[in-house]
Design an enzyme around this catalytic site. Structure first.
Site, mmCIF file in Angstrom:
data_model
loop_
_atom_site.group_PDB
_atom_site.id
_atom_site.type_symbol
_atom_site.label_atom_id
_atom_site.label_comp_id
_atom_site.label_asym_id
_atom_site.label_seq_id
_atom_site.Cartn_x
_atom_site.Cartn_y
_atom_site.Cartn_z
ATOM 1 C CG HIS A 60 26.427 19.109 35.564
ATOM 2 N ND1 HIS A 60 25.508 19.049 34.533
ATOM 3 C CD2 HIS A 60 27.634 18.879 34.979
ATOM 4 C CE1 HIS A 60 26.137 18.799 33.395
ATOM 5 N NE2 HIS A 60 27.416 18.684 33.632
ATOM 6 C CD GLU A 193 28.617 22.028 34.002
ATOM 7 O OE1 GLU A 193 29.820 22.025 33.730
ATOM 8 O OE2 GLU A 193 27.722 21.810 33.146
ATOM 9 C CG ASP A 216 30.931 17.401 33.953
ATOM 10 O OD1 ASP A 216 30.231 16.706 33.187
ATOM 11 O OD2 ASP A 216 30.797 18.630 34.061
ATOM 12 C CG HIS A 302 27.080 20.324 25.029
ATOM 13 N ND1 HIS A 302 27.153 21.677 25.290
ATOM 14 C CD2 HIS A 302 27.292 19.719 26.230
ATOM 15 C CE1 HIS A 302 27.400 21.859 26.578
ATOM 16 N NE2 HIS A 302 27.499 20.680 27.164
#
Length: 325
Positions: A60, A193, A216, A302
């Site tokens: 993604h 995604e 990923d 993140h």
């Protein structure tokens, strides 16, 4: 590999706004692939034609970010998350809107307890003197990514959007390094995604491949007081067994393990007890698609300081090429 990752992570591509990163990827591969297509949702397909197995390889290209929801009379911007944005990680960070406007993320002074911090209690300061001036640079619905320029420290790369520009880098490297093969391979750079595996779902439905492999990042268990997990940065790419969205097909897992052993690439097994990724949407598309995944160990997911081993990323590309050739 670092220079490639830096170019990709520098590109703008918040979920639903992947135009910038898509163009950057096209520029990297346009001389190395037979066919390049973009579908209605924005997925990018790089196609190597053949008469053998029809293989989907996915990573993604979107990244997490924030969206402007309200501008007050003093020019401060309220915002919501686009994907899994932590309020605690966001405090004191810079964000960049698509037009280049930079803002500082902070929280209301009246907040007495950081435990009660919520995104609704935070704002973005772009240095505007009032609402009218702010609206010259930012409109409601505009999205911004976090600022975190890629740096190399030893054998590690530290940057925003390693999730999943590192996976995109692996696909690009595989496109360039793949030897002649009869297999028909669809390298798919998916969208959205971070909002629920949306691009992978539509792409897999369109292609209905014989099997699929996704690239990923995954969490690690190698930082102080981390949750117990076998995966560590520098110990090789991880072959996914499961996460909350998928139990990987045993034959694809076997293919990846045997491929790694053939070329002496170190690898780990990944059992992720939280989160999901593109294989979760791919494997239940159509009548079902045998699906596996190669995961890149990554610390501080993140956040603007995601960190991964360049050697793990290089080895992930070697493993992918061996598995699909």
């Amino acid at each position: 590999m670092f220079d490639l990752i830096k170019r990709l992570t520098d590109s703008f591509g918040v979920s639903g706004n992947e135009e910038g990163i898509r163009e950057a990827i096209i520029n990297e591969i346009k001389n190395d692939i037979q066919v390049i297509n973009v579908d209605a949702l924005g997925n990018l397909f790089a196609i190597k034609r053949g008469k053998g197995k029809k293989i989907m390889v996915a990573a993604h290209m979107d990244e997490i970010g924030v969206m402007a929801t309200y501008i007050d009379e003093n020019g401060f911007i309220r915002f919501s998350n686009v994907g899994g944005v932590s309020q605690f990680v966001s405090v004191g960070q810079k964000v960049r809107f698509k037009n280049g406007t930079i803002g500082a993320v902070f929280y209301e002074d009246k907040l007495e307890d950081m435990k009660s911090l919520k995104l609704s209690k935070m704002y973005i300061d772009i240095g505007a003197k009032d609402k009218k001036e702010a609206e010259k640079s930012v409109r409601i619905g505009d999205v911004a990514c976090f600022v975190g320029d890629a740096v190399r420290q030893g054998n590690m790369v530290i940057s925003k959007a390693i999730d999943d520009r590192s996976g995109c880098a692996v696909l690009i490297k595989a496109i360039k390094d793949l030897p002649e093969t009869d297999n028909e391979i669809y390298f798919v750079f998916t969208v959205q995604e971070e909002l629920g595996l949306r691009g992978a779902k539509t792409a897999a439905y369109q292609l209905n491949p014989d099997f699929a492999i996704a690239l990923d990042v995954t969490a690690t268990g190698d930082t102080p007081e981390a949750n117990l997990m076998e995966v560590k940065c520098g110990n090789g790419p991880a072959i996914k067994i499961k996460d909350r969205s998928v139990i990987c097909h045993p034959e694809v897992k076997k293919l990846l393990e045997e491929s790694a052993n053939r070329i002496n690439v170190p690898y780990q097994f990944e059992v992720l007890e939280f989160g999901g990724s593109d294989p979760g949407a791919i494997h239940i598309s159509g009548g079902g698609i045998p699906t596996g995944a190669i995961s890149i160990p990554c610390r501080y997911l993140h956040s603007p300081v995601e960190a991964a081993s360049l050697q793990d990323i290089e080895n992930a590309a070697k493993l992918l090429v061996e598995a699909i050739k």
